[in-house]
Write a protein that holds these residues in place. Sequence first.
Motif, short mmCIF file in Angstrom:
data_model
loop_
_atom_site.label_atom_id
_atom_site.label_comp_id
_atom_site.label_asym_id
_atom_site.label_seq_id
_atom_site.Cartn_x
_atom_site.Cartn_y
_atom_site.Cartn_z
N ASP A 124 0.78 -1.20 -0.04
CA ASP A 124 -0.23 -0.13 0.06
C ASP A 124 0.80 1.16 0.01
O ASP A 124 0.57 2.28 0.76
N TYR A 125 1.84 1.41 -0.80
CA TYR A 125 2.47 2.69 -1.16
C TYR A 125 3.17 3.07 -0.09
O TYR A 125 3.76 4.16 0.23
N THR A 126 3.64 2.16 0.79
CA THR A 126 4.62 2.48 2.15
C THR A 126 6.07 2.15 1.89
O THR A 126 6.97 2.77 2.60
N LYS A 136 7.58 -0.52 1.46
CA LYS A 136 8.12 -1.84 2.18
C LYS A 136 7.42 -2.78 1.19
O LYS A 136 6.47 -2.85 0.67
#
Length: 157
Positions: A126-128, A130
């Motif tokens: 989710d776009y982290t 990671k």
Amino acid sequence: MNSQFWLASLVALAAALPAAADTAPGDVAYLDGAVAESLSGVAGDPAAGAKVMTTRSQGNCVACHQISAMPDVPFQGDIAPALDGVADRYEEAQLRGIVANAKMSFDGTFMPAFYKTTGFIRPGDDYTGKAAPEDLPPILSAQQIEDVVAYLLTLKE
């Protein structure tokens, strides 16, 4: 009375038989890129396959490929081979393998693997920034793969 007994017996037998199960993405057997066995155990539906191929949130094959048999579909791509006559160039098992994971057939292809859940190097959580914490779901289901293959088999010269 006797016919009711037989009917009940048949119903019980049918309920006891295992339903056709999808082959899990990690269990797909590729032989030189081809997949001989149906992934869903159910025949594909060419009309459903055409819908998958033209739906942006599903396969969206027309974003990269041109298909003359679909003249009403706008904005067809030209960065991948045209699919006209693809059924004359490849057998069903080869088409199934290409749609499931083209990288098993063509080194360096940019075609996405539509039936793969692991081994990705880019998708994150989710776009982290990671890595995803677990396997990602496949882009298409086993039945959708079979539907696309059924449609591709209609594309002959």
